[in-house]
Write an enzyme that holds these catalytic residues in place. Structure first.
Site, PDB file in Angstrom:
ATOM      1  N   ASN A   1      16.287  15.136  -8.373  1.00 23.17           N
ATOM      2  CA  ASN A   1      15.491  16.316  -8.737  1.00 23.17           C
ATOM      3  C   ASN A   1      14.133  15.813  -9.202  1.00 23.17           C
ATOM      4  OD1 ASN A   1      15.603  15.630 -11.593  1.00 23.17           O
ATOM      5  ND2 ASN A   1      17.727  16.298 -11.483  1.00 23.17           N
TER       6      ASN A   1
ATOM      7  N   ASP B   1      23.300  12.110  -6.993  1.00 22.97           N
ATOM      8  CA  ASP B   1      22.381  11.585  -8.027  1.00 22.97           C
ATOM      9  C   ASP B   1      23.202  10.981  -9.170  1.00 22.97           C
ATOM     10  OD1 ASP B   1      19.594  13.175  -9.866  1.00 22.97           O
ATOM     11  OD2 ASP B   1      20.061  11.076  -9.426  1.00 22.97           O
TER      12      ASP B   1
ATOM     13  N   GLY C   1      24.107  20.170  -1.033  1.00 25.24           N
ATOM     14  CA  GLY C   1      25.110  20.376  -2.087  1.00 25.24           C
ATOM     15  C   GLY C   1      24.623  21.425  -3.067  1.00 25.24           C
TER      16      GLY C   1
HETATM   17  N1  APR Z   1      28.060   9.637  -1.535  1.00 23.33           N
HETATM   18  C1  APR Z   1      27.526  10.322  -0.485  1.00 23.33           C
HETATM   19  N2  APR Z   1      27.254  11.639  -0.519  1.00 23.33           N
HETATM   20  C2  APR Z   1      27.559  12.299  -1.673  1.00 23.33           C
HETATM   21  C3  APR Z   1      28.113  11.662  -2.809  1.00 23.33           C
HETATM   22  C4  APR Z   1      28.373  10.274  -2.697  1.00 23.33           C
HETATM   23  N3  APR Z   1      28.890   9.572  -3.722  1.00 23.33           N
HETATM   24  N4  APR Z   1      28.289  12.597  -3.790  1.00 23.33           N
HETATM   25  C5  APR Z   1      27.876  13.776  -3.282  1.00 23.33           C
HETATM   26  N5  APR Z   1      27.441  13.602  -2.007  1.00 23.33           N
HETATM   27  C6  APR Z   1      26.920  14.595  -1.057  1.00 23.33           C
HETATM   28  C7  APR Z   1      27.278  16.027  -1.287  1.00 23.33           C
HETATM   29  O1  APR Z   1      28.596  16.305  -0.840  1.00 23.33           O
HETATM   30  C8  APR Z   1      26.219  16.697  -0.422  1.00 23.33           C
HETATM   31  O2  APR Z   1      26.644  16.681   0.929  1.00 23.33           O
HETATM   32  O3  APR Z   1      25.510  14.568  -1.147  1.00 23.33           O
HETATM   33  C9  APR Z   1      25.008  15.769  -0.562  1.00 23.33           C
HETATM   34  C10 APR Z   1      23.894  16.304  -1.450  1.00 23.33           C
HETATM   35  O4  APR Z   1      24.472  17.073  -2.500  1.00 23.33           O
HETATM   36  P1  APR Z   1      23.899  16.980  -4.016  1.00 23.33           P
HETATM   37  O5  APR Z   1      24.212  15.666  -4.570  1.00 23.33           O
HETATM   38  O6  APR Z   1      24.391  18.191  -4.722  1.00 23.33           O
HETATM   39  O7  APR Z   1      22.318  17.033  -3.834  1.00 23.33           O
HETATM   40  P2  APR Z   1      21.366  18.271  -3.502  1.00 23.33           P
HETATM   41  O8  APR Z   1      22.084  19.379  -2.811  1.00 23.33           O
HETATM   42  O9  APR Z   1      20.179  17.654  -2.845  1.00 23.33           O
HETATM   43  O10 APR Z   1      20.965  18.812  -4.938  1.00 23.33           O
HETATM   44  C11 APR Z   1      20.168  17.973  -5.747  1.00 23.33           C
HETATM   45  O11 APR Z   1      21.740  18.051  -7.532  1.00 23.33           O
HETATM   46  O12 APR Z   1      22.745  16.248  -8.415  1.00 23.33           O
HETATM   47  C12 APR Z   1      21.718  17.113  -8.602  1.00 23.33           C
HETATM   48  O13 APR Z   1      20.059  15.855  -9.779  1.00 23.33           O
HETATM   49  C13 APR Z   1      20.390  16.429  -8.524  1.00 23.33           C
HETATM   50  O14 APR Z   1      19.232  18.353  -9.281  1.00 23.33           O
HETATM   51  C14 APR Z   1      19.522  17.585  -8.139  1.00 23.33           C
HETATM   52  C15 APR Z   1      20.398  18.370  -7.185  1.00 23.33           C
END
Ligand code: APR
Length: 190
Positions: free
Chosen positions: A22, A32, A123
């Site tokens: 973020n 993240d 996600g």
């Molecule tokens: N390895 C690979 N992919 C992952 C992992 C992992 N360990 N954990 C989660 N994912 C996938 C999720 O299933 C999704 O397909 O990463 C993709 C992105 O999801 P999010 O992590 O929720 O990221 P995003 O949708 O871009 O939202 C970003 O979420 O975590 C917070 O700080 C971050 O505020 C920001 C927001």
């Protein structure tokens, strides 16, 4: 070269992994949180040193920042901030495309030969995987084609250096299947 892996991006032994961060860039949930947990507290300290471009914003949406990977197998973490999905009519596609372009450019600038990228914005930020994957594949293909041509020009013949390996790291089987579909039948990605 493009590959698809289903699994946890924090386990991949590549030169760089991309974090779906973020704008504050001090950790969060989802990938993240997993990356910060695996990299250890040094990653948080390194992110804290990244200058704010405006109060509370170290990495504006669509841009990318690089830090070391610390305890991760990956040498670098490239933090990028995807758009929060509304309806696809508020610049989300352009911002998501910029995440891929800027992350790949930063990886190339830092001599990375391999990079793993999660499904950015799909996600917590709610981007539909089918639409997001089309953008991801289009941008990665375009980047590799341009880089390959540039490398060939520089060497005056077919590039001898191995092309950058880009890995789409999908956490779920469903997401991996979407990417497989796109890459296998060479969909004219929009
Ligand atoms: N390895 C690979 N992919 C992952 C992992 C992992 N360990 N954990 C989660 N994912 C996938 C999720 O299933 C999704 O397909 O990463 C993709 C992105 O999801 P999010 O992590 O929720 O990221 P995003 O949708 O871009 O939202 C970003 O979420 O975590 C917070 O700080 C971050 O505020 C920001 C927001």
């Amino acid at each position: 070269m493009i590959k698809i892996i289903q699994g946890d991006i924090t386990t991949l032994a590549v030169d760089a992994i991309v974090n779906a961060a973020n704008q504050v860039m001090l950790g969060g949930g989802g990938v993240d949180g997993a990356i910060h947990d695996a990299a250890g507290p040094e990653l948080y300290k390194a992110c804290l040193k990244v200058p704010e471009v405006r109060p509370g914003v170290r990495c504006p949406t669509g841009e990318a920042r690089i830090t070391p990977g610390f305890k991760l197998s990956a040498k670098y973490v490239i933090h990028t901030v995807g758009p929060v999905y509304r309806d696809g009519q508020h610049g989300e596609p352009e911002k998501l495309a910029a995440c891929y372009r800027n992350s790949l450019a930063l990886a190339a600038e830092n001599g990375c030969k391999s990079i793993a990228i999660p499904c950015i914005s799909t996600g917590i930020y709610g981007y539909p995987i089918e639409d997001a994957a089309k953008i991801a594949v289009r941008e990665v293909k375009g980047f590799l084609a341009a880089k390959n041509a540039n490398d060939a020009k520089g060497e005056g013949r077919a590039p001898s250096r191995p092309q950058m390996e880009v890995i789409f790291c999908c956490f779920s089987e469903r997401d991996a299947a979407v990417y497989e579909q796109l890459l296998s039948c060479g969909d004219p990605v929009v």
